[in-house]
Write a protein that holds these residues in place. Structure first.
Motif, PDB file in Angstrom:
ATOM      1  N   GLN A 175       0.666  -0.822  -0.314  1.00 17.25           N
ATOM      2  CA  GLN A 175       0.397   0.166  -0.167  1.00 17.25           C
ATOM      3  C   GLN A 175       1.142   1.666  -0.077  1.00 17.25           C
ATOM      4  OE1 GLN A 175      -3.286   0.271  -0.393  1.00 17.25           O
ATOM      5  NE2 GLN A 175      -2.890   2.573  -0.467  1.00 17.25           N
TER       6      GLN A 175
ATOM      7  N   ASP B 289       0.294   4.490  -2.661  1.00 19.32           N
ATOM      8  CA  ASP B 289       0.262   5.615  -2.370  1.00 19.32           C
ATOM      9  C   ASP B 289       1.744   6.129  -2.358  1.00 19.32           C
ATOM     10  OD1 ASP B 289      -1.793   4.377  -1.464  1.00 19.32           O
ATOM     11  OD2 ASP B 289      -1.635   5.024   0.613  1.00 19.32           O
ATOM     12  N   ARG B 290       2.702   5.829  -1.837  1.00 23.96           N
ATOM     13  CA  ARG B 290       4.182   7.034  -2.400  1.00 23.96           C
ATOM     14  C   ARG B 290       4.501   7.266  -3.680  1.00 23.96           C
ATOM     15  NH1 ARG B 290       6.559   6.708   3.727  1.00 23.96           N
ATOM     16  NH2 ARG B 290       4.378   7.020   4.745  1.00 23.96           N
TER      17      ARG B 290
END
Length: 142
Positions: free
Chosen positions: A106, A110-111
């Motif tokens: 995740q 996300d990053r």
């Protein structure tokens, strides 16, 4: 002239003689073919190789089945003898590892910029190629 074989009567007519000659030709052809098969070493070796390969495959399948059975039996015995607190700890550790892997995935999602996420494999390959090139250049200098 040659003598006729002792077990075959002499031909009384030209037609019988032709039949005997034709029969002898066929027998001789069969004999030559059998001898040719016996002297074809390559074909005989290939047949033996194929037979050995089939036997090895069958034995491998048999041994694989036996190994799987023994492994399942051993796993079952270990599971039966494993104390409950250890089982609970192992299950909890597996759940934690799965959760951590999910979190890492995740975070990556996300990053990491979308352009990097979409081209992850080519970027890894380029990095590996660059590292290999550096090693090769370094080796040439020495």
């Amino acid at each position: 002239m040659t003598q006729p074989p002792h077990d075959e009567p002499t031909a009384s007519s030209p037609d019988e003689l032709r039949e005997q000659v034709e029969r002898t030709r066929h027998e001789l052809g069969d004999t030559v073919e059998a001898l040719a098969d016996k002297t074809d070493v390559k074909a005989r070796a290939q047949e033996k190789t194929a037979h050995a390969r089939e036997q090895a495959s069958a034995k491998a399948a048999e041994l694989t089945g036996q190994a799987k059975d023994k492994a399942a039996e051993a796993a079952h015995l270990v599971q039966e003898k494993l104390p409950e607190p250890v089982k609970a700890t192992a299950v909890a550790a597996a759940a934690q590892a799965k959760a951590a892997a999910g979190q890492a995935q995740q975070i990556w999602h996300d990053r990491a910029p979308e352009s990097v996420r979409d081209k992850r494999a080519p970027l890894i390959a380029a990095g590996a190629a660059l590292a290999l090139a550096c090693l090769l250049l370094r080796r040439k200098k020495k």
